[in-house]
Scaffold this active site. Structure first.
Site, PDB file in Angstrom:
ATOM      1  CG  MET A   1      -2.404  -1.241   1.378  1.00 20.16           C
ATOM      2  SD  MET A   1      -3.037  -1.025  -0.271  1.00 20.16           S
ATOM      3  CE  MET A   1      -4.072   0.145   0.090  1.00 20.16           C
TER       4      MET A   1
ATOM      5  CG  ASN B   1      -6.898  -3.102   6.485  1.00 22.41           C
ATOM      6  OD1 ASN B   1      -7.926  -2.159   6.550  1.00 22.41           O
ATOM      7  ND2 ASN B   1      -7.265  -3.731   5.944  1.00 22.41           N
TER       8      ASN B   1
ATOM      9  CB  ALA C   1      -0.975  -2.548  -2.667  1.00 21.38           C
TER      10      ALA C   1
ATOM     11  CE  LYS D   1     -11.044  -2.190   4.401  1.00 18.16           C
ATOM     12  NZ  LYS D   1      -9.402  -1.522   3.709  1.00 18.16           N
TER      13      LYS D   1
ATOM     14  CG  ASN E   1      -8.597  -9.596   6.831  1.00 20.90           C
ATOM     15  OD1 ASN E   1      -9.746  -9.961   5.958  1.00 20.90           O
ATOM     16  ND2 ASN E   1      -7.921  -9.188   6.886  1.00 20.90           N
TER      17      ASN E   1
HETATM   18  P1  NAD Z   1       2.941  -4.723   3.831  1.00 20.07           P
HETATM   19  O1  NAD Z   1       3.622  -6.008   4.333  1.00 20.07           O
HETATM   20  O2  NAD Z   1       2.597  -5.399   2.196  1.00 20.07           O
HETATM   21  O3  NAD Z   1       3.944  -3.675   4.128  1.00 20.07           O
HETATM   22  C1  NAD Z   1       4.180  -3.111   4.923  1.00 20.07           C
HETATM   23  C2  NAD Z   1       5.153  -3.367   5.183  1.00 20.07           C
HETATM   24  O4  NAD Z   1       5.950  -4.809   6.332  1.00 20.07           O
HETATM   25  C3  NAD Z   1       6.502  -2.428   5.180  1.00 20.07           C
HETATM   26  O5  NAD Z   1       6.957  -2.322   5.989  1.00 20.07           O
HETATM   27  C4  NAD Z   1       7.022  -3.730   4.256  1.00 20.07           C
HETATM   28  O6  NAD Z   1       8.389  -3.502   3.807  1.00 20.07           O
HETATM   29  C5  NAD Z   1       7.084  -4.721   5.346  1.00 20.07           C
HETATM   30  N1  NAD Z   1       7.303  -6.157   4.270  1.00 20.07           N
HETATM   31  C6  NAD Z   1       6.782  -6.683   3.045  1.00 20.07           C
HETATM   32  N2  NAD Z   1       6.482  -7.122   4.003  1.00 20.07           N
HETATM   33  C7  NAD Z   1       7.600  -7.452   4.695  1.00 20.07           C
HETATM   34  C8  NAD Z   1       9.172  -9.372   4.516  1.00 20.07           C
HETATM   35  N3  NAD Z   1       8.680 -10.047   4.174  1.00 20.07           N
HETATM   36  N4  NAD Z   1       9.762  -9.124   6.174  1.00 20.07           N
HETATM   37  C9  NAD Z   1      10.144  -8.089   6.362  1.00 20.07           C
HETATM   38  N5  NAD Z   1       9.660  -6.666   5.706  1.00 20.07           N
HETATM   39  C10 NAD Z   1       8.136  -6.662   5.078  1.00 20.07           C
HETATM   40  O7  NAD Z   1       1.552  -4.237   4.544  1.00 20.07           O
HETATM   41  P2  NAD Z   1       0.501  -3.614   3.238  1.00 20.07           P
HETATM   42  O8  NAD Z   1      -0.693  -4.422   2.701  1.00 20.07           O
HETATM   43  O9  NAD Z   1       1.339  -2.841   2.834  1.00 20.07           O
HETATM   44  O10 NAD Z   1      -0.576  -2.925   4.628  1.00 20.07           O
HETATM   45  C11 NAD Z   1      -0.530  -1.928   5.356  1.00 20.07           C
HETATM   46  C12 NAD Z   1      -1.242  -1.664   6.008  1.00 20.07           C
HETATM   47  O11 NAD Z   1      -2.658  -1.397   5.072  1.00 20.07           O
HETATM   48  C13 NAD Z   1      -2.405  -2.826   6.494  1.00 20.07           C
HETATM   49  O12 NAD Z   1      -3.136  -1.925   8.084  1.00 20.07           O
HETATM   50  C14 NAD Z   1      -3.275  -3.476   6.000  1.00 20.07           C
HETATM   51  O13 NAD Z   1      -4.221  -4.106   6.388  1.00 20.07           O
HETATM   52  C15 NAD Z   1      -3.792  -2.398   5.383  1.00 20.07           C
HETATM   53  N6  NAD Z   1      -4.607  -2.830   3.840  1.00 20.07           N
HETATM   54  C16 NAD Z   1      -3.872  -2.991   2.716  1.00 20.07           C
HETATM   55  C17 NAD Z   1      -4.972  -3.134   2.218  1.00 20.07           C
HETATM   56  C18 NAD Z   1      -3.681  -4.962   0.422  1.00 20.07           C
HETATM   57  O14 NAD Z   1      -4.716  -4.197  -0.092  1.00 20.07           O
HETATM   58  N7  NAD Z   1      -2.747  -4.697   1.154  1.00 20.07           N
HETATM   59  C19 NAD Z   1      -5.943  -2.497   1.604  1.00 20.07           C
HETATM   60  C20 NAD Z   1      -6.056  -1.880   2.796  1.00 20.07           C
HETATM   61  C21 NAD Z   1      -5.907  -1.823   3.118  1.00 20.07           C
END
Ligand code: NAD
Length: 312
Positions: free
Chosen positions: A11, A106, A132, A188, A196
């Site tokens: 995201m 979320n 994403a 939400k 989930n």
């Molecule tokens: P994400 O896991 O892609 O990223 C979040 C963090 O975790 C980042 O700093 C990333 O670098 C780190 N990360 C990811 N994989 C990793 C790994 N293997 N090892 C170490 N660090 C790692 O999270 P997101 O999907 O961007 O979600 C962020 C927020 O947005 C959450 O609260 C989620 O619930 C919310 N959200 C997500 C979506 C979606 O479709 N992804 C949609 C709506 C809301």
């Protein structure tokens, strides 16, 4: 606008790319060294609705913040809920008296953490329907459309929240200023607190969950617990509408989708956001003297499963 995106996973990458393409001054901060290294070398590489793109932006680790001199008008937070507190402890130098923080994570109760680091009248809360996914360090899949709904946490923050809406409009993020974002956040959270958690524990997708005989009662009971606690926080959830909203996913296009907690826990063995979803309801229920046996048990089961799979 000068914007720092804090948390450059799926995201954070989406919002950074779209805001950068619209001409905003974007700086990235992320705690995953391999991700930072990959972005520094080749930019964020994205499948953006079928087109392969790479966007270069300055990127820092938390350890580099003190020397970086970064000063942003707005910090857009896109960490996982469970990373929020420890990250903010490391990046306090990013927060100046006139810096606003927007949280679109979320779950519920993020303001309880953010208030420790940011003045309440500089907090903006919201939800987003954009999606994403990360496919590896520096690599993301950005497919489909979405929306953002946001509101200042305190009345004094309204002018800036409206400016954010304008900036997001310019980036095609489809933002809407909300007069009651707290309701939308709880609504939400009911989706995440049912689909989930249940799909992660039962190791199934949304459609498979919907086909079980137990699904209706599970949904009703969990949503009722969310509503009882929300009422104590001034949010009067329409439980019948929320149930219909969640149950509609059982036969929608996303029925074959595995929710993010399933992806985190079952597929990638990552610690989940449950403490800010069902866990928050259990915790707040205890505080208000409301029984939340389903949310409490589901939270315990998710934590037990995190341990069994060695989640990090
Ligand atoms: P994400 O896991 O892609 O990223 C979040 C963090 O975790 C980042 O700093 C990333 O670098 C780190 N990360 C990811 N994989 C990793 C790994 N293997 N090892 C170490 N660090 C790692 O999270 P997101 O999907 O961007 O979600 C962020 C927020 O947005 C959450 O609260 C989620 O619930 C919310 N959200 C997500 C979506 C979606 O479709 N992804 C949609 C709506 C809301």
């Amino acid at each position: 606008m000068k914007i720092t995106v804090l948390g450059v996973g799926g995201m954070g990458s989406r919002f950074a790319i779209m805001l950068h393409q619209a001409g905003n001054d974007i700086t990235l901060v992320d705690g995953w060294q391999a991700n930072v290294d990959a972005i520094r070398k080749d930019g964020i590489q994205a499948n953006f609705n079928g087109k392969q793109i790479a966007e270069k932006m300055p990127v820092y680790t938390p350890a580099e913040i003190d020397k970086s001199g970064i000063k942003a008008d707005l910090i857009v937070v896109f960490l996982k809920s469970n990373q929020l507190e420890s990250m903010f402890e490391q990046v306090q130098a990013l927060i100046h008296p006139d810096t606003y923080v927007l949280c679109l994570l979320n779950g519920i109760g993020h303001e309880d953490v953010l208030e420790k680091f940011v003045a309440k009248d500089h907090l903006i809360l919201g939800i987003t329907m954009w999606t994403a996914g990360m496919t590896g360090p520096g690599h993301v899949e950005l497919v489909g459309d979405g929306e953002v709904e946001l509101q200042n946490f305190e009345p004094a923050g309204k002018d800036f929240a409206l400016q954010v809406v304008d900036v997001f409009k310019g980036a095609g993020l489809n933002p809407k200023y909300s007069d009651n974002v707290k309701y939308s956040i709880w609504r939400k959270a009911c989706v995440n607190g049912t689909l989930n958690v249940l799909c992660a524990l039962l190791d199934c997708n949304i459609g498979e969950l919907g086909k079980t005989r137990e699904a209706p009662e599970l949904l009703h009971t969990i949503i009722d617990e969310f509503a009882a606690v929300a009422k104590h926080e001034g949010v009067d959830l329409d439980t019948a509408e929320v149930y219909d909203h969640v149950a509609a996913t059982f036969t929608a296009d996303i029925a074959d989708h595995y929710p993010s907690m399933h992806q985190d826990l079952v597929q990638h063995h990552r610690v989940t956001e449950v403490d800010f979803i069902d866990g928050a309801v259990a915790r707040k229920g205890k505080k208000y003297g409301i029984a939340t046996p389903y949310c409490t048990l589901l939270t315990q089961l998710v934590h037990a499963k995190e341990q069994l799979v060695g989640a990090k």
